[in-house]
Write an enzyme that holds these catalytic residues in place. Structure first.
Site, PDB file in Angstrom:
ATOM      1  N   HIS A   1      -2.038   3.104  26.272  1.00  0.00           N
ATOM      2  CA  HIS A   1      -3.037   3.060  24.874  1.00  0.00           C
ATOM      3  C   HIS A   1      -3.237   1.548  24.411  1.00  0.00           C
ATOM      4  O   HIS A   1      -2.562   0.528  24.749  1.00  0.00           O
ATOM      5  CB  HIS A   1      -2.114   3.863  23.842  1.00  0.00           C
ATOM      6  CG  HIS A   1      -1.010   3.464  23.117  1.00  0.00           C
ATOM      7  ND1 HIS A   1      -0.073   4.046  22.631  1.00  0.00           N
ATOM      8  CD2 HIS A   1      -0.666   2.083  22.897  1.00  0.00           C
ATOM      9  CE1 HIS A   1       0.860   3.395  21.873  1.00  0.00           C
ATOM     10  NE2 HIS A   1       0.450   2.190  22.508  1.00  0.00           N
TER      11      HIS A   1
ATOM     12  N   GLU B   1      -4.905   7.201  22.593  1.00  0.00           N
ATOM     13  CA  GLU B   1      -3.982   7.531  23.256  1.00  0.00           C
ATOM     14  C   GLU B   1      -4.407   7.919  24.678  1.00  0.00           C
ATOM     15  O   GLU B   1      -5.860   8.368  24.523  1.00  0.00           O
ATOM     16  CB  GLU B   1      -3.054   8.559  22.629  1.00  0.00           C
ATOM     17  CG  GLU B   1      -2.414   8.225  21.328  1.00  0.00           C
ATOM     18  CD  GLU B   1      -1.135   7.585  21.800  1.00  0.00           C
ATOM     19  OE1 GLU B   1      -0.882   7.180  23.030  1.00  0.00           O
ATOM     20  OE2 GLU B   1      -0.079   7.260  20.817  1.00  0.00           O
TER      21      GLU B   1
ATOM     22  N   ASN C   1       2.015   3.703  27.874  1.00  0.00           N
ATOM     23  CA  ASN C   1       1.028   4.774  28.473  1.00  0.00           C
ATOM     24  C   ASN C   1      -0.195   4.335  28.706  1.00  0.00           C
ATOM     25  O   ASN C   1      -1.063   5.136  28.895  1.00  0.00           O
ATOM     26  CB  ASN C   1       1.317   6.022  27.738  1.00  0.00           C
ATOM     27  CG  ASN C   1       0.859   5.799  26.298  1.00  0.00           C
ATOM     28  OD1 ASN C   1       0.389   4.552  25.934  1.00  0.00           O
ATOM     29  ND2 ASN C   1       0.774   6.570  25.283  1.00  0.00           N
TER      30      ASN C   1
ATOM     31  N   ASP D   1      -5.234  -1.174  13.568  1.00  0.00           N
ATOM     32  CA  ASP D   1      -4.841   0.463  13.245  1.00  0.00           C
ATOM     33  C   ASP D   1      -3.772   0.390  12.200  1.00  0.00           C
ATOM     34  O   ASP D   1      -3.138  -0.388  11.771  1.00  0.00           O
ATOM     35  CB  ASP D   1      -4.091   1.040  14.648  1.00  0.00           C
ATOM     36  CG  ASP D   1      -3.257   0.194  15.273  1.00  0.00           C
ATOM     37  OD1 ASP D   1      -2.695  -0.784  14.699  1.00  0.00           O
ATOM     38  OD2 ASP D   1      -2.815   0.665  16.455  1.00  0.00           O
TER      39      ASP D   1
HETATM   40  P1  PGA Z   1       4.596  -3.153  21.777  1.00  0.00           P
HETATM   41  O1  PGA Z   1       3.586  -2.203  21.308  1.00  0.00           O
HETATM   42  O2  PGA Z   1       4.168  -4.517  21.593  1.00  0.00           O
HETATM   43  O3  PGA Z   1       5.697  -2.837  20.746  1.00  0.00           O
HETATM   44  O4  PGA Z   1       5.371  -3.014  22.983  1.00  0.00           O
HETATM   45  C1  PGA Z   1       2.320  -2.468  21.894  1.00  0.00           C
HETATM   46  C2  PGA Z   1       1.603  -1.292  21.869  1.00  0.00           C
HETATM   47  O5  PGA Z   1       1.852  -0.142  21.762  1.00  0.00           O
HETATM   48  O6  PGA Z   1       0.143  -1.354  21.746  1.00  0.00           O
END
Ligand code: PGA
Length: 240
Positions: free
Chosen positions: A138, A143, A136, A67
């Site tokens: 995602h 999302e 959350n 992404d």
């Molecule tokens: P993070 O993000 O590794 O910074 O916790 C993971 C994500 O949001 O997919």
């Protein structure tokens, strides 16, 4: 879904890097799907180290990233292109022309997303996709919601994601409100998947993913539909 627990972040990173190394040794010209965020940084450090020591080479590898924010310049230090160069590509023997990140400044985002799908198909699909998981649930920027878009698309970030990611920006206002992301089907089409999860704030999302009940309010639960997923987690991300 297999679960491999490392006692702490560096242990988890080492275990995950060992898995990636094995896959690279099996197929030196693999298509590797990559993720950003703080979680994979330790694994990238391990891979850089292995590359330096001659244990693995990236010279025939092609990468596709999950992404990118939208809009964002690739030169912005918060862009995922910048992140990948900084945390991995600038330190390994990869051919940068074979590293692909969605263009955060594409004029026509729909066209950019469709071309990304075409690119992945023309590469013969993704051999191994590396994923993080959001608090959350995602995956990429897919999302939670009542519906999930299957293919690469433009999406709006959830308030909780904007807040979580604001730690990387100088202010909340600077966090882009949109992103381009592979869809859940794009991800599930990868031949193998690894998910990296570290820290107690990921506990709920990890528990839901491992419980295997599919629910679009936690996109990670869709990974149960795939038959080759390995989760690398720290102890505190899985303890009850
Ligand atoms: P993070 O993000 O590794 O910074 O916790 C993971 C994500 O949001 O997919």
């Amino acid at each position: 879904m297999r679960l491999i627990v490392g006692k702490d972040y560096s242990d988890m990173s080492r275990l995950a890097a060992g898995y990636v190394k094995k896959e690279i040794l099996k197929k030196s010209n693999m298509v590797l799907g990559l993720a950003t965020g703080s979680t994979p940084v330790g694994m990238y450090r391990e891979l850089i180290d292995m590359n330096r020591k001659g244990g693995i080479s990236f010279k025939d590898i092609t990468t596709v990233n999950l992404d990118e924010y939208y809009p964002i310049e690739s030169t912005n230090s918060q862009s995922y292109r910048y992140f990948m160069n900084d945390n991995l590509f600038d330190h390994i023997d990869i051919d940068k022309a074979k590293t692909h990140v969605l263009n955060g400044m594409a004029e026509d985002s729909e066209k950019e997303c469709a071309s990304y799908e075409d690119l992945i198909s023309s590469l013969g699909g993704i051999d191994l996709q590396v994923l993080g998981i959001g608090r959350n649930g995602h995956i990429g920027f897919n999302e939670p919601g009542s519906q999930l878009y299957p293919y690469t698309h433009k999406t709006s970030l959830e308030e909780s994601t904007i807040n979580a990611n604001s730690r990387f920006f100088s202010s909340l206002e600077e966090v882009p409100r949109h992103a381009l992301t592979m869809g859940m089907k794009t991800i599930l089409n990868a031949r193998k998947i690894i998910v990296l999860a570290s820290g107690k704030e990921k506990k709920d999302a990890v528990r839901r993913m491992l419980e295997e009940m599919i629910d679009t309010s936690c996109p990670a639960t869709l990974l149960t539909l795939h038959n080759d997923v390995t989760v690398f987690a720290t102890e505190d991300a899985v303890e009850r």
